[in-house]
Design a protein around this motif. Structure first.
Motif, PDB file in Angstrom:
ATOM      1  N   ALA A 191       5.586  86.760  40.701  1.00 50.57           N
ATOM      2  CA  ALA A 191       5.320  86.041  39.453  1.00 50.57           C
ATOM      3  C   ALA A 191       4.222  85.007  39.643  1.00 50.57           C
ATOM      4  CB  ALA A 191       6.606  85.375  38.959  1.00 50.57           C
ATOM      5  N   TRP A 192       4.242  84.319  40.782  1.00 49.49           N
ATOM      6  CA  TRP A 192       3.220  83.317  41.069  1.00 49.49           C
ATOM      7  C   TRP A 192       1.859  83.968  41.259  1.00 49.49           C
ATOM      8  CZ3 TRP A 192       4.044  78.208  40.621  1.00 49.49           C
ATOM      9  CH2 TRP A 192       3.072  77.328  41.122  1.00 49.49           C
ATOM     10  N   GLY A 193       1.854  85.166  41.866  1.00 53.13           N
ATOM     11  CA  GLY A 193       0.594  85.885  42.034  1.00 53.13           C
ATOM     12  C   GLY A 193      -0.034  86.242  40.700  1.00 53.13           C
ATOM     13  N   GLU A 194       0.791  86.617  39.719  1.00 56.62           N
ATOM     14  CA  GLU A 194       0.276  86.896  38.385  1.00 56.62           C
ATOM     15  C   GLU A 194      -0.316  85.634  37.759  1.00 56.62           C
ATOM     16  OE1 GLU A 194       3.357  88.633  36.085  1.00 56.62           O
ATOM     17  OE2 GLU A 194       3.429  90.483  37.255  1.00 56.62           O
ATOM     18  N   ALA A 195       0.367  84.512  37.965  1.00 55.70           N
ATOM     19  CA  ALA A 195      -0.163  83.247  37.444  1.00 55.70           C
ATOM     20  C   ALA A 195      -1.475  82.891  38.132  1.00 55.70           C
ATOM     21  CB  ALA A 195       0.861  82.140  37.643  1.00 55.70           C
ATOM     22  N   ARG A 196      -1.571  83.178  39.424  1.00 55.98           N
ATOM     23  CA  ARG A 196      -2.802  82.862  40.157  1.00 55.98           C
ATOM     24  C   ARG A 196      -3.976  83.696  39.644  1.00 55.98           C
ATOM     25  NH1 ARG A 196      -1.073  83.661  45.099  1.00 55.98           N
ATOM     26  NH2 ARG A 196      -0.535  81.509  45.576  1.00 55.98           N
ATOM     27  N   ALA A 197      -3.701  84.895  39.156  1.00 54.42           N
ATOM     28  CA  ALA A 197      -4.779  85.714  38.592  1.00 54.42           C
ATOM     29  C   ALA A 197      -5.384  85.050  37.363  1.00 54.42           C
ATOM     30  CB  ALA A 197      -4.243  87.104  38.239  1.00 54.42           C
ATOM     31  N   ARG A 198      -4.576  84.268  36.640  1.00 55.51           N
ATOM     32  CA  ARG A 198      -5.070  83.548  35.455  1.00 55.51           C
ATOM     33  C   ARG A 198      -5.601  82.170  35.821  1.00 55.51           C
ATOM     34  NH1 ARG A 198      -0.718  83.574  30.785  1.00 55.51           N
ATOM     35  NH2 ARG A 198      -2.597  83.101  29.558  1.00 55.51           N
ATOM     36  N   TYR A 199      -5.058  81.607  36.886  1.00 57.97           N
ATOM     37  CA  TYR A 199      -5.451  80.253  37.311  1.00 57.97           C
ATOM     38  C   TYR A 199      -5.749  80.299  38.807  1.00 57.97           C
ATOM     39  CZ  TYR A 199      -3.135  79.306  32.888  1.00 57.97           C
ATOM     40  OH  TYR A 199      -2.747  79.331  31.570  1.00 57.97           O
ATOM     41  N   PRO A 200      -6.950  80.705  39.187  1.00 67.47           N
ATOM     42  CA  PRO A 200      -7.276  80.930  40.610  1.00 67.47           C
ATOM     43  C   PRO A 200      -7.096  79.707  41.498  1.00 67.47           C
ATOM     44  CG  PRO A 200      -8.962  81.859  39.160  1.00 67.47           C
ATOM     45  CD  PRO A 200      -8.060  81.031  38.300  1.00 67.47           C
ATOM     46  N   GLU A 201      -7.070  78.516  40.912  1.00 69.27           N
ATOM     47  CA  GLU A 201      -6.941  77.302  41.723  1.00 69.27           C
ATOM     48  C   GLU A 201      -5.538  77.092  42.270  1.00 69.27           C
ATOM     49  OE1 GLU A 201      -6.558  75.855  37.349  1.00 69.27           O
ATOM     50  OE2 GLU A 201      -7.415  77.525  38.484  1.00 69.27           O
ATOM     51  N   LEU A 202      -4.571  77.895  41.841  1.00 71.22           N
ATOM     52  CA  LEU A 202      -3.195  77.720  42.302  1.00 71.22           C
ATOM     53  C   LEU A 202      -3.084  77.932  43.807  1.00 71.22           C
ATOM     54  CD1 LEU A 202      -0.962  79.547  39.634  1.00 71.22           C
ATOM     55  CD2 LEU A 202      -1.232  77.090  39.995  1.00 71.22           C
ATOM     56  N   GLY A 203      -2.321  77.051  44.458  1.00 68.68           N
ATOM     57  CA  GLY A 203      -2.009  77.218  45.873  1.00 68.68           C
ATOM     58  C   GLY A 203      -0.702  77.966  46.034  1.00 68.68           C
ATOM     59  N   PRO A 204      -0.016  77.801  47.169  1.00 65.17           N
ATOM     60  CA  PRO A 204       1.280  78.452  47.367  1.00 65.17           C
ATOM     61  C   PRO A 204       2.316  77.910  46.387  1.00 65.17           C
ATOM     62  CG  PRO A 204       0.368  77.638  49.446  1.00 65.17           C
ATOM     63  CD  PRO A 204      -0.454  77.052  48.354  1.00 65.17           C
ATOM     64  N   PRO A 205       3.312  78.713  46.022  1.00 65.40           N
ATOM     65  CA  PRO A 205       4.340  78.245  45.087  1.00 65.40           C
ATOM     66  C   PRO A 205       5.302  77.273  45.742  1.00 65.40           C
ATOM     67  CG  PRO A 205       4.903  80.428  45.864  1.00 65.40           C
ATOM     68  CD  PRO A 205       3.545  80.111  46.430  1.00 65.40           C
ATOM     69  N   PRO A 206       5.874  76.363  44.975  1.00 68.15           N
ATOM     70  CA  PRO A 206       6.934  75.507  45.529  1.00 68.15           C
ATOM     71  C   PRO A 206       8.231  76.292  45.602  1.00 68.15           C
ATOM     72  CG  PRO A 206       6.582  74.991  43.226  1.00 68.15           C
ATOM     73  CD  PRO A 206       5.557  76.025  43.590  1.00 68.15           C
ATOM     74  N   GLY A 207       9.014  76.039  46.611  1.00 66.02           N
ATOM     75  CA  GLY A 207      10.283  76.752  46.753  1.00 66.02           C
ATOM     76  C   GLY A 207      10.176  77.858  47.775  1.00 66.02           C
ATOM     77  N   ASP A 208      11.316  78.279  48.267  1.00 65.14           N
ATOM     78  CA  ASP A 208      11.401  79.343  49.263  1.00 65.14           C
ATOM     79  C   ASP A 208      12.094  80.544  48.648  1.00 65.14           C
ATOM     80  OD1 ASP A 208      10.352  77.574  51.239  1.00 65.14           O
ATOM     81  OD2 ASP A 208      12.347  76.686  51.433  1.00 65.14           O
TER      82      ASP A 208
END
Length: 442
Positions: free
Chosen positions: A400-417
């Motif tokens: 899910a975070w990878g999909e968000a990163r496709a829209r917002y390339p500046e995203l780093g790693p997601p919080p949480g494990d």
């Protein structure tokens, strides 16, 4: 106001809180100050800080008062706080109750005797080696098992973080501005901000400021929203042209964020059981320039959900919960919540999930979120739902975070494990939020 008058007002505010122990403290405080409009802004802050200081330390103060046989009256709680937390010497505490107009009456002989006993019994200050673990960590007994299961060896670190002041976060409203432009507009008004670490829209203030009076807020360029709450909207992945439901919308904080990710295209429905909250949502939607949203009041016997079964691409359930992840902002919730409330909330959460799931179209997504750090309200609810509904599957956080990163390339790693979003004050510097993204099979 004189310092003595401020202290007397703090005692009065604490007394007002005790009259309505089940009502949120911020609502009581708003009424308290509304009835005393002569109290200026600086005095109001000082009074609130002292009252909330007592509320934040109430478990420990109650332990001490029980130990010396004192009743936890508002005035004695304030006196104990001055002694144990603020570090005043005994003569200074006694002098804080001078009597006279606008000041608190002097401590009477029994009160002074108890205060002297307290001073003699607490040479080390607030904490004591004989305190039970929950009291020492400032965690009520009903919540301690859940926090222990959640944090394990990091429990003390997280408990300490939850005693601190929460930051003030803003979300740049992409319908009207960009994050960089919002920074510039706020700076022109003397409000300095910095980008949040995880949210691509977030701004954090180094110190609290009256943001709601700013032009940036009044014109809908920014909204007040904790970074963790913004991440829930991010993971919902509402896109232009979609049909979306914010099922427990409240005052529409996440509805506003979802409308921005949709670019005002498509349709979003904000649902809630509270008419006043939805009325407040209408004002926020107008200010933010949202015109792809509608509101629906959920009522007993309402067939709205049944008539719209299987019609939505995204359904967000920000479920009613204990709010344990927001204790920095709402310290009184530690005192007005109990195990019976958790049991009732768990039933309600399961029912809401089951109803909201029917709205999701095949191939669509259901996002379950809470501002709780208790596993019984989080993973346990998701596990139980997936047992009931094998037509849904968990979409891992990384995907899910990878999909968000496709829209917002500046995203780093997601919080949480692992596969679930879980934020916390100590690890991430934001409120405690949980989210699971559940995909309905096509």
């Amino acid at each position: 106001m004189t310092p003595a008058a401020r202290l007397a007002a703090a005692i009065d505010l604490l007394a007002a809180l005790e009259v309505e122990p089940r009502r949120p403290a911020d609502a009581i405080a708003n009424d308290f100050f509304r009835a005393r409009r002569y109290i200026g802004g600086g005095d109001r802050r000082a009074i609130s800080e002292r009252a909330w200081g007592v509320v934040r330390q109430r478990l420990r103060l109650d332990w001490w008062l029980a130990r010396i046989g004192a009743r936890p009256t508002p005035r004695f709680l304030v006196a104990a706080h001055l002694l144990l937390v603020e570090g005043l010497e005994l003569p200074a505490v006694l002098a804080a109750f001078p009597g006279g107009q606008y000041a608190a009456p002097p401590l009477n002989a029994p009160e002074e005797k108890l205060l002297r006993t307290l001073a003699a019994a607490s040479p080390g200050g607030l904490l004591h080696p004989e305190m039970p673990e929950g009291v020492r960590l400032d965690l009520p007994d009903w919540a301690l098992p859940g926090f222990t299961a959640r944090f394990g060896p990091r429990l003390a670190e997280e408990a300490a973080a939850m005693e601190g002041e929460a930051p003030l976060d803003l979300r740049a409203n992409l319908l009207k501005t960009t994050r960089a432009e919002a920074v510039a507009v706020l700076a022109a008004e003397g409000i300095e901000t910095a980008p949040t670490e995880f949210s691509p829209w977030g701004l954090r203030l180094p110190a609290r400021r009256p943001v709601t009076q700013s032009r940036a807020f009044q014109e809908g360029l920014v909204e007040v929203q904790d970074e963790g709450s913004q991440l829930i909207a991010l993971l919902t992945d509402a896109r232009p042209g979609m049909r979306v439901v914010d099922y427990c919308a409240g005052a529409a904080g996440k509805t506003l964020a979802l409308a921005a990710t949709m670019g005002n295209r498509g349709r979003i429905t904000a649902c809630d059981v509270s008419a006043p909250r939805l009325e407040g949502a209408a004002r926020r939607l107008r200010r933010a320039g949202v015109d792809n949203a509608e509101r629906h009041l959920l009522q007993q016997g309402d067939r709205w959900a049944k008539r719209r079964a299987g019609q939505f691409d995204r359904v967000l359930v920000d479920a009613p919960c204990s709010g344990t992840g927001t204790w920095r902002r709402n310290p009184d919730a530690r005192l007005r919540t109990g195990s019976a409330d958790i049991a009732e909330l768990r039933v309600k959460q399961g029912e809401i999930l089951s109803t909201a799931a029917e709205l999701v179209r095949p191939g669509g997504r259901l996002v379950y979120a809470t501002c709780s750090l208790l596993p019984e309200e989080d993973e346990a609810q998701v596990d139980a739902f997936l047992q009931r509904r094998p037509d849904f599957a968990l979409l891992p956080l990384e995907a899910a975070w990878g999909e968000a990163r496709a829209r917002y390339p500046e995203l780093g790693p997601p919080p949480g494990d692992g596969d679930l979003l879980l934020t916390s004050p100590a690890r991430h510097g934001m409120d405690g939020f949980f989210a699971a993204v559940l995909q309905r099979r096509s």
